[in-house]
Design a protein around this motif. Sequence first.
Motif, PDB file in Angstrom:
ATOM      1  N   ALA A   1      13.543  -9.125   7.228  1.00  0.00           N
ATOM      2  CA  ALA A   1      13.355 -10.273   6.340  1.00  0.00           C
ATOM      3  C   ALA A   1      12.160 -10.078   5.421  1.00  0.00           C
ATOM      4  O   ALA A   1      12.231 -10.355   4.217  1.00  0.00           O
ATOM      5  CB  ALA A   1      13.190 -11.552   7.164  1.00  0.00           C
ATOM      6  N   VAL A   2      11.053  -9.591   5.962  1.00  0.00           N
ATOM      7  CA  VAL A   2       9.841  -9.397   5.165  1.00  0.00           C
ATOM      8  C   VAL A   2      10.039  -8.310   4.115  1.00  0.00           C
ATOM      9  O   VAL A   2       9.588  -8.429   2.985  1.00  0.00           O
ATOM     10  CB  VAL A   2       8.633  -9.058   6.076  1.00  0.00           C
ATOM     11  N   LEU A   3      10.742  -7.256   4.484  1.00  0.00           N
ATOM     12  CA  LEU A   3      10.874  -6.111   3.584  1.00  0.00           C
ATOM     13  C   LEU A   3      12.049  -6.196   2.613  1.00  0.00           C
ATOM     14  O   LEU A   3      12.093  -5.436   1.641  1.00  0.00           O
ATOM     15  CB  LEU A   3      10.983  -4.820   4.395  1.00  0.00           C
TER      16      LEU A   3
ATOM     17  N   PRO B   1      12.626   0.896  -4.104  1.00  0.00           N
ATOM     18  CA  PRO B   1      13.561   1.611  -3.228  1.00  0.00           C
ATOM     19  C   PRO B   1      13.085   3.004  -2.821  1.00  0.00           C
ATOM     20  O   PRO B   1      13.637   3.581  -1.891  1.00  0.00           O
ATOM     21  CB  PRO B   1      14.840   1.683  -4.070  1.00  0.00           C
ATOM     22  N   ASP B   2      12.060   3.529  -3.478  1.00  0.00           N
ATOM     23  CA  ASP B   2      11.574   4.869  -3.137  1.00  0.00           C
ATOM     24  C   ASP B   2      10.716   4.888  -1.873  1.00  0.00           C
ATOM     25  O   ASP B   2      10.418   5.955  -1.350  1.00  0.00           O
ATOM     26  CB  ASP B   2      10.774   5.467  -4.301  1.00  0.00           C
ATOM     27  N   VAL B   3      10.302   3.707  -1.389  1.00  0.00           N
ATOM     28  CA  VAL B   3       9.489   3.677  -0.172  1.00  0.00           C
ATOM     29  C   VAL B   3      10.405   3.919   1.025  1.00  0.00           C
ATOM     30  O   VAL B   3      11.336   3.156   1.279  1.00  0.00           O
ATOM     31  CB  VAL B   3       8.739   2.336  -0.014  1.00  0.00           C
TER      32      VAL B   3
ATOM     33  N   GLU C   1       0.823  -1.212   0.000  1.00  0.00           N
ATOM     34  CA  GLU C   1       0.000   0.000   0.000  1.00  0.00           C
ATOM     35  C   GLU C   1       0.857   1.261   0.000  1.00  0.00           C
ATOM     36  O   GLU C   1       0.544   2.231  -0.694  1.00  0.00           O
ATOM     37  CB  GLU C   1      -0.951   0.005   1.193  1.00  0.00           C
ATOM     38  N   ALA C   2       1.939   1.266   0.763  1.00  0.00           N
ATOM     39  CA  ALA C   2       2.830   2.429   0.795  1.00  0.00           C
ATOM     40  C   ALA C   2       3.454   2.645  -0.579  1.00  0.00           C
ATOM     41  O   ALA C   2       3.542   3.788  -1.059  1.00  0.00           O
ATOM     42  CB  ALA C   2       3.914   2.251   1.854  1.00  0.00           C
TER      43      ALA C   2
END
Length: 178
Positions: A106-108, A116-118, A68-69
């Motif tokens: 680990a999840v991200l 990479p912009d988040v 979502e982000a």
Amino acid sequence: MGFAVLGGHGAGGADTLPAASTAYEVVGHTPHPVVVVPEGRGRIRGPVVVGVDGSDRSAHALRFAFAEAALRGRQLRTVHVLSGKARPGNPADMRMPEKVRRLTAAVLAGRHAGNPDVDVTEEAHRGDPAEVLATLGDEAELLVVGARARDVFKEQLFGSVSRRVVHSARCPLAVVRR
């Protein structure tokens, strides 16, 4: 991943009692993510805030929140709430536990490489988890919490953080079971 979107009543009124709340019932009975959008709130251009606790359910919520982000072009704030009050002068009280940090990383890892912009931040807070998350949601575009996928009847009797946040959040809220 599909999900349901429901309108909800504002926080705190008689309309939010569990027996009267459609959102409460749907969140409690569906295995799919449910987004509850309270009436009367204009869109806020804030971060996506996700509650994390190191569990599998928070990993699912974290994946949903990151997507979502990325979709919204918003910051992702990962929040771990430690129960109880902070002890003055103890900086360890406000650090995210290592188990939660490892799970979050680990999840991200792969997701962040692809987006990479988040901007991802990690926060630790002290207090009642439902109250802290609902308060942080006041400035969020979306608040995301995980929910147990087990005994629905037991959750309805004793409540849970996600169920309490459904009733107190004043922002759009996603409840993710898997």
